[in-house]
Motif scaffolding. Structure first.
Motif, mmCIF file in Angstrom:
data_model
loop_
_atom_site.group_PDB
_atom_site.id
_atom_site.type_symbol
_atom_site.label_atom_id
_atom_site.label_comp_id
_atom_site.label_asym_id
_atom_site.label_seq_id
_atom_site.Cartn_x
_atom_site.Cartn_y
_atom_site.Cartn_z
ATOM 1 N N LYS A 18 61.367 40.643 90.129
ATOM 2 C CA LYS A 18 60.022 41.054 90.554
ATOM 3 C C LYS A 18 59.512 42.196 89.667
ATOM 4 C CE LYS A 18 57.453 42.840 94.492
ATOM 5 N NZ LYS A 18 57.515 43.351 95.850
ATOM 6 N N GLU A 19 60.371 43.169 89.388
ATOM 7 C CA GLU A 19 59.970 44.282 88.523
ATOM 8 C C GLU A 19 59.742 43.807 87.085
ATOM 9 O OE1 GLU A 19 62.159 48.056 90.643
ATOM 10 O OE2 GLU A 19 63.427 46.586 89.622
ATOM 11 N N LEU A 20 60.560 42.862 86.640
ATOM 12 C CA LEU A 20 60.355 42.289 85.305
ATOM 13 C C LEU A 20 59.003 41.591 85.247
ATOM 14 C CD1 LEU A 20 61.410 41.561 82.464
ATOM 15 C CD2 LEU A 20 62.430 39.513 83.498
ATOM 16 N N ALA A 21 58.663 40.855 86.297
ATOM 17 C CA ALA A 21 57.374 40.157 86.352
ATOM 18 C C ALA A 21 56.219 41.146 86.220
ATOM 19 C CB ALA A 21 57.257 39.374 87.656
ATOM 20 N N GLU A 22 56.318 42.267 86.939
ATOM 21 C CA GLU A 22 55.261 43.284 86.868
ATOM 22 C C GLU A 22 55.143 43.847 85.452
ATOM 23 O OE1 GLU A 22 56.456 46.043 89.888
ATOM 24 O OE2 GLU A 22 55.872 44.702 91.521
ATOM 25 N N ARG A 23 56.279 44.096 84.815
ATOM 26 C CA ARG A 23 56.264 44.650 83.456
ATOM 27 C C ARG A 23 55.719 43.654 82.439
ATOM 28 N NH1 ARG A 23 61.656 48.367 82.641
ATOM 29 N NH2 ARG A 23 61.357 49.653 84.487
ATOM 30 N N LEU A 24 55.957 42.357 82.678
ATOM 31 C CA LEU A 24 55.477 41.327 81.769
ATOM 32 C C LEU A 24 54.051 40.900 82.073
ATOM 33 C CD1 LEU A 24 58.628 39.013 81.569
ATOM 34 C CD2 LEU A 24 57.724 40.470 79.751
ATOM 35 N N GLY A 25 53.563 41.254 83.268
ATOM 36 C CA GLY A 25 52.219 40.855 83.666
ATOM 37 C C GLY A 25 52.135 39.383 84.022
ATOM 38 N N VAL A 26 53.232 38.855 84.608
ATOM 39 C CA VAL A 26 53.260 37.453 85.031
ATOM 40 C C VAL A 26 53.655 37.400 86.496
ATOM 41 C CG1 VAL A 26 53.837 36.610 82.712
ATOM 42 C CG2 VAL A 26 55.676 37.139 84.313
ATOM 43 N N THR A 27 53.578 36.218 87.070
ATOM 44 C CA THR A 27 53.978 36.051 88.463
ATOM 45 C C THR A 27 55.505 36.109 88.563
ATOM 46 O OG1 THR A 27 54.162 33.648 88.303
ATOM 47 C CG2 THR A 27 51.996 34.558 88.923
ATOM 48 N N TYR A 28 55.987 36.258 89.792
ATOM 49 C CA TYR A 28 57.426 36.255 90.022
ATOM 50 C C TYR A 28 58.040 34.944 89.522
ATOM 51 C CZ TYR A 28 61.890 35.900 92.405
ATOM 52 O OH TYR A 28 63.225 35.728 92.666
ATOM 53 N N ASN A 29 57.415 33.818 89.866
ATOM 54 C CA ASN A 29 57.935 32.519 89.433
ATOM 55 C C ASN A 29 57.922 32.377 87.918
ATOM 56 O OD1 ASN A 29 58.634 31.535 91.947
ATOM 57 N ND2 ASN A 29 56.605 30.670 92.314
ATOM 58 N N LEU A 33 61.302 31.798 85.743
ATOM 59 C CA LEU A 33 61.449 30.708 84.782
ATOM 60 C C LEU A 33 61.826 31.234 83.401
ATOM 61 C CD1 LEU A 33 58.497 28.346 85.782
ATOM 62 C CD2 LEU A 33 60.952 27.922 86.033
ATOM 63 N N LEU A 34 61.245 32.368 83.022
ATOM 64 C CA LEU A 34 61.613 32.967 81.741
ATOM 65 C C LEU A 34 63.079 33.388 81.718
ATOM 66 C CD1 LEU A 34 58.631 35.257 80.662
ATOM 67 C CD2 LEU A 34 59.603 33.342 79.397
ATOM 68 N N VAL A 35 63.539 33.964 82.813
ATOM 69 C CA VAL A 35 64.930 34.406 82.886
ATOM 70 C C VAL A 35 65.880 33.222 82.770
ATOM 71 C CG1 VAL A 35 66.669 35.396 84.445
ATOM 72 C CG2 VAL A 35 64.479 36.541 84.141
ATOM 73 N N VAL A 36 65.532 32.118 83.401
ATOM 74 C CA VAL A 36 66.399 30.943 83.399
ATOM 75 C C VAL A 36 66.245 30.117 82.123
ATOM 76 C CG1 VAL A 36 66.874 28.769 84.599
ATOM 77 C CG2 VAL A 36 66.417 30.831 85.906
ATOM 78 N N ASN A 37 65.024 30.036 81.591
ATOM 79 C CA ASN A 37 64.747 29.119 80.483
ATOM 80 C C ASN A 37 64.268 29.778 79.199
ATOM 81 O OD1 ASN A 37 65.326 26.793 82.042
ATOM 82 N ND2 ASN A 37 63.317 26.925 82.989
ATOM 83 N N ALA A 38 64.476 31.070 79.027
ATOM 84 C CA ALA A 38 64.014 31.737 77.811
ATOM 85 C C ALA A 38 64.766 31.162 76.617
ATOM 86 C CB ALA A 38 64.233 33.238 77.911
ATOM 87 N N GLN A 39 64.047 30.429 75.768
ATOM 88 C CA GLN A 39 64.718 29.788 74.649
ATOM 89 C C GLN A 39 64.096 30.124 73.303
ATOM 90 O OE1 GLN A 39 65.105 25.622 75.438
ATOM 91 N NE2 GLN A 39 66.221 25.951 77.326
#
Length: 91
Positions: A18-29, A33-39
């Motif tokens: 959730k905190e990563l989402a806020e820092r990236l300016g994206v939704t939690y989902n 998805l970035l955490v799981v599928n960052a390629q």
């Protein structure tokens, strides 16, 4: 050999998705998805920058995992605030 483990990097820095989402300016989902599928290199660079680490700190060696297995903390999130909690058991 090293492997990508963004969740572990977040845990080490004491951050939630959730905190990563806020820092990236994206939704939690979106962050999940970035955490799981960052390629891509670009997405890894964005994540590392948001966490405040070098991109190489997103990778961990298999040797580190096997050496720390015995004293590895048990991690879970607070059901109220979502902050990561670590439980260390001393033998």
């Amino acid at each position: 050999m090293k492997h990508l483990d963004i969740k572990r990097a977040l845990n080490i820095k004491g951050l939630t998705i959730k905190e990563l989402a806020e820092r990236l300016g994206v939704t939690y989902n979106g962050a999940r998805l970035l955490v799981v599928n960052a390629q891509t290199l670009a997405s890894l660079e964005k994540i590392a920058s948001a966490i405040g680490i070098d991109i190489t700190d997103l990778f961990f060696s298999d040797e580190e995992d096997s050496n720390k297995e015995e004293n590895k903390p048990i991690s879970f999130s607070c059901p109220y605030c979502g902050k990561p909690l670590n439980l260390h058991i001393n033998k």
